[in-house]
Design a protein around this motif. Structure first.
Motif, mmCIF file in Angstrom:
data_model
loop_
_atom_site.group_PDB
_atom_site.id
_atom_site.type_symbol
_atom_site.label_atom_id
_atom_site.label_comp_id
_atom_site.label_asym_id
_atom_site.label_seq_id
_atom_site.Cartn_x
_atom_site.Cartn_y
_atom_site.Cartn_z
ATOM 1 N N ILE A 1 0.650 -1.022 0.011
ATOM 2 C CA ILE A 1 0.077 0.100 -0.179
ATOM 3 C C ILE A 1 1.223 1.381 0.691
ATOM 4 N N ALA A 2 1.816 1.395 1.039
ATOM 5 C CA ALA A 2 2.680 2.777 0.915
ATOM 6 C C ALA A 2 3.268 2.825 -0.150
ATOM 7 N N ALA A 3 3.846 1.937 -1.015
ATOM 8 C CA ALA A 3 4.993 2.208 -2.243
ATOM 9 C C ALA A 3 4.267 2.417 -3.746
ATOM 10 N N VAL A 4 2.801 1.789 -3.412
ATOM 11 C CA VAL A 4 1.873 2.134 -4.684
ATOM 12 C C VAL A 4 1.554 3.466 -4.579
ATOM 13 N N TYR A 5 1.317 4.359 -2.903
ATOM 14 C CA TYR A 5 1.352 5.554 -2.683
ATOM 15 C C TYR A 5 1.587 5.849 -3.588
ATOM 16 N N ILE A 6 3.252 5.773 -2.614
ATOM 17 C CA ILE A 6 4.258 6.403 -3.268
ATOM 18 C C ILE A 6 5.304 6.319 -4.707
ATOM 19 N N GLU A 7 4.935 5.756 -5.002
ATOM 20 C CA GLU A 7 4.853 5.742 -6.376
ATOM 21 C C GLU A 7 4.057 6.450 -7.137
ATOM 22 N N TYR A 8 3.581 6.207 -6.701
ATOM 23 C CA TYR A 8 1.822 6.829 -8.232
ATOM 24 C C TYR A 8 2.148 8.244 -7.059
ATOM 25 N N VAL A 9 2.571 8.754 -6.735
ATOM 26 C CA VAL A 9 2.190 10.712 -6.020
ATOM 27 C C VAL A 9 3.594 11.100 -6.897
ATOM 28 N N ARG A 10 4.982 10.118 -6.220
ATOM 29 C CA ARG A 10 5.536 10.823 -7.525
ATOM 30 C C ARG A 10 5.852 10.289 -8.403
ATOM 31 N N GLY A 11 5.240 9.695 -9.019
ATOM 32 C CA GLY A 11 5.216 9.718 -11.383
ATOM 33 C C GLY A 11 4.250 11.075 -11.527
ATOM 34 N N THR A 12 3.297 11.339 -10.409
ATOM 35 C CA THR A 12 2.515 12.048 -11.344
ATOM 36 C C THR A 12 2.442 13.261 -10.961
ATOM 37 N N PRO A 13 2.077 14.674 -12.181
ATOM 38 C CA PRO A 13 2.622 15.797 -11.653
ATOM 39 C C PRO A 13 1.594 16.831 -10.413
ATOM 40 N N LEU A 14 2.045 17.356 -9.629
ATOM 41 C CA LEU A 14 1.166 18.577 -8.658
ATOM 42 C C LEU A 14 -0.212 18.768 -9.240
ATOM 43 N N LEU A 15 0.426 19.282 -9.997
ATOM 44 C CA LEU A 15 -1.174 20.073 -10.501
ATOM 45 C C LEU A 15 -2.444 19.331 -11.665
ATOM 46 N N VAL A 16 -1.836 17.567 -11.396
ATOM 47 C CA VAL A 16 -3.310 17.114 -11.896
ATOM 48 C C VAL A 16 -3.433 16.421 -10.325
ATOM 49 N N GLN A 17 -2.931 16.065 -9.372
ATOM 50 C CA GLN A 17 -3.104 15.917 -7.923
ATOM 51 C C GLN A 17 -4.263 17.290 -7.305
ATOM 52 N N ILE A 18 -3.801 18.272 -8.015
ATOM 53 C CA ILE A 18 -4.801 19.755 -7.049
ATOM 54 C C ILE A 18 -6.142 19.538 -8.232
ATOM 55 N N PHE A 19 -6.281 18.824 -9.751
ATOM 56 C CA PHE A 19 -7.149 19.326 -9.983
ATOM 57 C C PHE A 19 -8.165 17.826 -9.389
ATOM 58 N N ILE A 20 -7.072 16.341 -8.736
ATOM 59 C CA ILE A 20 -8.396 15.734 -8.888
ATOM 60 C C ILE A 20 -8.872 15.881 -7.115
ATOM 61 N N VAL A 21 -8.674 16.324 -6.244
ATOM 62 C CA VAL A 21 -8.721 16.657 -4.746
ATOM 63 C C VAL A 21 -10.183 17.915 -5.320
ATOM 64 N N TYR A 22 -10.132 19.107 -5.882
ATOM 65 C CA TYR A 22 -10.303 19.838 -5.916
ATOM 66 C C TYR A 22 -12.112 19.354 -6.659
ATOM 67 N N PHE A 23 -11.448 18.930 -7.805
ATOM 68 C CA PHE A 23 -12.609 18.485 -8.715
ATOM 69 C C PHE A 23 -13.330 17.272 -8.333
ATOM 70 N N GLY A 24 -12.110 16.208 -7.903
ATOM 71 C CA GLY A 24 -12.772 15.573 -7.017
ATOM 72 C C GLY A 24 -13.502 15.348 -6.235
ATOM 73 N N THR A 25 -13.818 15.273 -5.652
ATOM 74 C CA THR A 25 -14.270 16.242 -4.312
ATOM 75 C C THR A 25 -15.966 16.674 -4.173
ATOM 76 N N GLY A 26 -15.454 17.721 -5.376
ATOM 77 C CA GLY A 26 -16.834 18.004 -6.283
ATOM 78 C C GLY A 26 -17.963 16.755 -6.601
ATOM 79 N N VAL A 27 -16.825 16.112 -7.448
ATOM 80 C CA VAL A 27 -18.589 15.136 -7.789
ATOM 81 C C VAL A 27 -18.364 13.927 -6.833
ATOM 82 N N LEU A 28 -17.304 14.019 -5.839
ATOM 83 C CA LEU A 28 -18.434 12.900 -4.332
ATOM 84 C C LEU A 28 -19.375 13.696 -3.614
#
Length: 493
Positions: A329-356
């Motif tokens: 679990i820790a390895a998957v999380y770390i590799e995913y976050v380090r392997g994706t741009p921060l901009l994408v993560q910001i959009f996922i959190v901001y817009f994703g919470t709206g979808v939920l």
């Protein structure tokens, strides 16, 4: 007694129920959750990008800096007609349709064209303004461009995902197009000779020409499809609100209110002499923006590193644990976050919470995204620090009767902290700079406030020089403080 066949009885039942069916169907068609939310909350939330004078820009009104312009006047008229208050949400232009589709805003009023591609995702109101597209150049090049055929090999700028970008690609034959999100950034590129022309809307280009004597319009360059129809973007699930907006637009057009809105916008942009208003010095006007931005930047960095350190510690211990599941679990999380741009993560959190269905503020979404991103990097820093401690330390602690948790808490972790402090300091510095990315969702940190100053002052270069110095002071001061902390911790060696 008269007998009725089964078919006759069934036909009679259907006939009797038919009116109720159509009433129910009409009611379903009139269902509009967006309109109901607006009326229930008493607020119409309008999304825009306030760097597009005279449509939307910032100006001092009665001593307060406010977002004003033609589109703001239209939005206020619509809110008044609906009997609700107006709330402005300022976002990057790229984020507007995403915010609309996820329910963060109710409508987009930001000089947006109703293109066929956008109509696939959202609905548009009737057109409230038609404008001609033009080409902005340096004054010295005003006679260089006489038609759309004169742009072969020329570097041309346009705002990303706009009608202007499409025109630059399709009608300026042979040009090399640079697409940026913000108009002030395009102006900076033009004045610094990175590009030689910008495709812009007529009123916007005229505003910059009036403010800068080094710029001019290529008046002889005309586009075949240069007329842009500007409309309001709205969710496809808002038929009632769409009808209300069209009613307000009809009133605005029939009463020629646009003329007044334009006069008000130009009055706020310019003095009577036709130059940008300069009643105060640059610092008197815009220092509060930099102070506000600096405060938000420091807050974002502190929250990001604090909660990132907490989350990173947990992830580090998960990777060091004997449980294979926790390690995975820790390895998957770390590799995913380090392997994706921060901009994408910001959009996922901001817009994703709206979808939920979660209503997170822009600031909260930015803090969460930075903390989640920082946690992945801090986890690896902490894990490396723990592994750097000699294994004999753990064996010695266990021989003294300490359990695993006690040994980690009192022996291993304190030594690891000394090892990882420089790396943690670098992470803090990195987060201070990376926090600038949250400006795309409208968080008022330094880069966002710099954009505000650019749009309000019509000075594309100076605001960035100032913000670079502020970032340098913040990071340099932090580096010196970390150096002091390191030296104090080494006194025990």
């Amino acid at each position: 007694m008269k007998r009725f066949s089964k078919g006759t009885v069934l036909l009679g039942i259907i006939t009797a129920l038919l009116p109720f069916f159509f009433v129910g169907q009409a009611h379903a068609e009139e269902t509009d959750p967006i309109y109901e939310k607006v009326k229930e909350n008493g607020v119409l939330v309008v999304g825009l990008s306030a760097d597009y004078a005279p449509y939307e820009f910032r100006a001092n009104v009665d001593g307060k800096n406010e977002i004003v312009g033609i589109d703001i006047s239209i939005a206020q008229k619509i809110a008044d007609d609906l009997g609700v208050d107006l709330k402005i949400e300022e976002l990057g232009f790229d984020a507007l349709l995403g915010a609309l589709k996820t329910g963060k805003i109710d409508v987009v009023i930001s000089g947006m064209a109703a293109t066929d591609e956008r109509r696939k995702e959202v609905n548009f109101t009737d057109t409230y303004m038609e404008v001609q597209q033009t080409v902005l150049v340096r004054a010295e090049d005003a006679d260089r461009f006489q038609s759309t055929a004169d742009f072969d090999g020329v570097a041309v700028g346009a705002q990303r995902q706009t009608t202007q970008e499409e025109l630059a690609n399709t009608e300026l034959t042979g040009s090399t197009v640079t697409s940026l999100q913000r108009v002030p950034d395009l102006i900076t590129n033009l004045k610094s000779r990175k590009i030689d022309a910008i495709v812009m809307e007529g009123p916007v280009a005229e505003a910059y020409v009036t403010a800068n004597d080094t710029l001019a319009l290529a008046e002889n360059v005309t586009f075949e499809n240069g007329v842009k129809e500007t409309a309001i973007a709205i969710s496809k699930e808002a038929p009632v609100l769409l009808e209300k907006l069209n009613s307000s637009i009809e009133t605005i057009i029939s009463n020629d209110l646009l003329s007044q809105y334009k006069e008000d916008a130009y009055r706020l942009m310019f003095t009577e002499e036709g130059t940008i208003a300069e009643e105060q010095s640059f610092w008197e006007k815009y220092l509060p923006f930099y102070i506000t931005g600096t405060g938000y930047t420091i807050f974002l960095a502190l929250v990001g590193v604090l909660f990132g350190s907490i989350g990173g510690s947990l992830l580090a211990f998960m990777k060091l644990s004997k449980s294979k599941a926790l390690k995975v679990i820790a390895a998957v999380y770390i590799e995913y976050v380090r392997g994706t741009p921060l901009l994408v993560q910001i959009f996922i959190v901001y817009f994703g919470t709206g979808v939920l269905g979660l209503e997170l503020s822009k600031l909260a979404a930015g803090c969460i995204a930075l903390a989640l991103n920082s946690a992945a990097y801090v986890a690896e820093i902490i894990r490396a620090g723990i592994n750097a401690v000699n294994k004999g330390q753990l064996e010695a602690a266990r021989s003294l009767g300490m359990n695993q948790i006690q040994a980690m808490r009192f022996i291993i972790f304190p030594q690891a902290i000394k090892n990882i402090l420089p790396a943690l300091g670098n992470e803090f510095v990195t987060v201070i700079k990376e926090s600038s990315v949250v400006s795309v969702i409208g968080v008022s940190e330094l880069i966002f406030q710099t954009g505000v100053v650019q749009g309000a002052s019509f000075k594309p270069f100076l605001p960035y020089v100032i913000v670079s110095l502020i970032y340098f002071v913040l990071t340099f001061a932090l580096s010196r403080l970390l150096g002091v902390a390191e030296r104090r911790m080494k006194t025990s060696d």
